[in-house]
Design a protein around this motif. Structure first.
Motif, PDB file in Angstrom:
ATOM      1  N   LYS A  36      11.390 -19.198 -31.190  1.00 16.61           N
ATOM      2  CA  LYS A  36      10.268 -18.609 -30.458  1.00 16.61           C
ATOM      3  C   LYS A  36       8.936 -19.107 -31.022  1.00 16.61           C
ATOM      4  O   LYS A  36       8.018 -19.475 -30.275  1.00 16.61           O
ATOM      5  N   TRP A  68       5.991 -21.125 -28.879  1.00 18.01           N
ATOM      6  CA  TRP A  68       4.778 -20.462 -28.440  1.00 18.01           C
ATOM      7  C   TRP A  68       3.575 -20.601 -29.369  1.00 18.01           C
ATOM      8  O   TRP A  68       2.434 -20.547 -28.907  1.00 18.01           O
ATOM      9  N   LEU A  72      -0.522 -20.757 -28.481  1.00 15.44           N
ATOM     10  CA  LEU A  72      -1.451 -19.681 -28.804  1.00 15.44           C
ATOM     11  C   LEU A  72      -2.498 -20.091 -29.838  1.00 15.44           C
ATOM     12  O   LEU A  72      -3.652 -19.647 -29.770  1.00 15.44           O
ATOM     13  N   LEU A 104      -5.775 -12.602 -29.043  1.00 13.44           N
ATOM     14  CA  LEU A 104      -4.328 -12.680 -28.879  1.00 13.44           C
ATOM     15  C   LEU A 104      -3.848 -11.898 -27.673  1.00 13.44           C
ATOM     16  O   LEU A 104      -2.964 -12.354 -26.940  1.00 13.44           O
ATOM     17  N   HIS A 105      -4.415 -10.734 -27.439  1.00 12.91           N
ATOM     18  CA  HIS A 105      -3.880  -9.808 -26.437  1.00 12.91           C
ATOM     19  C   HIS A 105      -4.241 -10.184 -25.005  1.00 12.91           C
ATOM     20  O   HIS A 105      -4.441  -9.314 -24.153  1.00 12.91           O
ATOM     21  N   GLU A 141      -3.361 -11.648 -21.248  1.00 13.34           N
ATOM     22  CA  GLU A 141      -2.175 -11.462 -20.407  1.00 13.34           C
ATOM     23  C   GLU A 141      -1.172 -12.586 -20.670  1.00 13.34           C
ATOM     24  O   GLU A 141      -1.518 -13.762 -20.697  1.00 13.34           O
ATOM     25  N   ALA A 142       0.070 -12.195 -20.863  1.00 11.88           N
ATOM     26  CA  ALA A 142       1.125 -13.167 -21.174  1.00 11.88           C
ATOM     27  C   ALA A 142       1.730 -13.725 -19.896  1.00 11.88           C
ATOM     28  O   ALA A 142       1.758 -13.045 -18.863  1.00 11.88           O
ATOM     29  N   ALA A 184       7.074 -15.273 -20.896  1.00 16.27           N
ATOM     30  CA  ALA A 184       6.879 -14.861 -22.282  1.00 16.27           C
ATOM     31  C   ALA A 184       8.066 -14.023 -22.753  1.00 16.27           C
ATOM     32  O   ALA A 184       8.701 -13.322 -21.959  1.00 16.27           O
ATOM     33  N   TRP A 195       0.129 -10.568 -24.899  1.00 19.48           N
ATOM     34  CA  TRP A 195       0.767 -11.088 -26.096  1.00 19.48           C
ATOM     35  C   TRP A 195       0.598 -10.102 -27.240  1.00 19.48           C
ATOM     36  O   TRP A 195      -0.499  -9.581 -27.474  1.00 19.48           O
ATOM     37  N   HIS A 254       1.680  -9.571 -31.446  1.00 16.71           N
ATOM     38  CA  HIS A 254       2.304 -10.113 -32.655  1.00 16.71           C
ATOM     39  C   HIS A 254       3.562  -9.320 -32.998  1.00 16.71           C
ATOM     40  O   HIS A 254       4.616  -9.888 -33.284  1.00 16.71           O
ATOM     41  N   LEU A 300       6.990 -11.963 -31.949  1.00 15.70           N
ATOM     42  CA  LEU A 300       6.061 -12.124 -30.837  1.00 15.70           C
ATOM     43  C   LEU A 300       6.705 -11.715 -29.508  1.00 15.70           C
ATOM     44  O   LEU A 300       7.829 -12.108 -29.206  1.00 15.70           O
ATOM     45  N   ALA A 304       5.688  -9.942 -25.225  1.00 12.07           N
ATOM     46  CA  ALA A 304       4.718  -9.486 -24.233  1.00 12.07           C
ATOM     47  C   ALA A 304       4.919  -7.998 -24.018  1.00 12.07           C
ATOM     48  O   ALA A 304       6.036  -7.559 -23.729  1.00 12.07           O
TER      49      ALA A 304
END
Length: 298
Positions: A63, A67, A71, A129-130, A132-133, A137, A189, A191, A215, A217
């Protein structure tokens, strides 16, 4: 667990590099503190080798390989970026990855002295980071749920830690989180595993974030719990003001999840005191300090 006949050493790591990435095999190698699932070696000045240890599946490393290169360019703090892949072989039957090194030291071996700066830094990182995934995802099988759906796990941690006179107060925080409204926005997304061993500090403040194996969504409250689990006392309110995307329900969920994460850290510390595999004795005090911050609220 790694097969008992295989001992993870710097010599083994060098042999793996010679087999699959010989151009890197001449760099200096030294072991550095790793996490629960992976053992880690510093490789030269700019790289690190993460070797699958306790993780029962390679999916967490795979993963990250997929990704993190996507990111990392949009994140305002350094994160480890995979640069080479190590595949299972006769010499070692699990996955390993060469990644960029994030300078600094893990918070469970360091301290934050610039609390307000760290709060702002973490808020800015999580805002970035947050996002929309995408539809493809990853989702999590054991994280990301509303606190009310994690109550069995919380109760097991609470019972195992045996807080005695504090148990009722901790349960009240959890009950409030379980009663909070749900996340209703598109999955972002997350963590998923922000605690002192997975944040890097330098010069008294946050300088990087590592270990993205969890990680997924979903609900950002799982990361917002770091306001209590990672940041020093008295900075949670500043963090949420800077983050500016968490409503009351999200903060309540995050505080309950912070209580559960704190119990986990305390339990891992107890495991270390008993000599159990994966135990981290120094996590106990960090977990207890985090729980005290949770009980004090914002």
């Amino acid at each position: 667990m790694t097969a008992p006949e295989i001992v993870l050493t710097a010599d083994l790591v060098r042999d793996l590099l010679r087999d699959q990435h010989p151009d890197l095999a001449g760099l200096p190698i030294r072991e550095v503190p790793g996490g629960w699932g992976n053992q880690m070696w510093r490789l030269g000045d700019e790289l690190a080798v993460r070797v699958q240890r306790n993780d029962p599946t390679p999916q967490l490393q795979l993963k990250e390989r997929q990704w993190l290169p996507v990111l990392a360019p949009r994140l305002p703090l350094p994160v480890p970026v995979p640069v080479r892949s190590g595949e299972p072989s006769e010499r070692f039957p699990k996955h390993w990855t060469v990644m960029t090194w994030v300078p600094g030291e893990p918070l469970d071996h360091g301290t934050i002295s610039r609390g307000e700066h760290a709060a702002d830094t973490l808020a800015d990182f999580l805002r970035a980071l947050h996002a929309e995934a995408p539809a493809d995802a990853p989702v999590s099988a054991d994280r990301g749920a509303h606190p009310r759906d994690c109550t069995d796990g919380f109760e097991k941690f609470l019972e195992a830690v045996a807080l005695d006179d504090l148990a009722a107060d901790v349960r009240a925080v959890w009950d409030d989180a379980a009663a909070a409204g749900a996340w209703e926005e598109p999955p972002g997304w997350v963590h998923g595993d922000l605690h002192p061993a997975n944040v890097v500090v330098a010069e008294g403040t946050l300088s990087g974030i590592v270990d993205f194996g969890d990680l997924f969504a979903g609900d950002p409250a799982w990361d917002l719990a770091a306001a209590w689990v990672v940041l020093p006392e008295g900075t949670a309110a500043r963090f949420f003001e800077r983050y500016a995307r968490a409503d009351e329900s999200a903060i309540r969920r995050a505080r309950g999840l912070a209580a559960m994460k704190s119990l986990f850290l305390i339990l891992m510390g107890q495991n270390g005191d008993r000599g159990l595999p994966g135990g981290k004795p120094h996590w106990g005090p960090a977990g207890r300090a985090a729980l005290d911050r949770v009980l004090k609220g914002l």
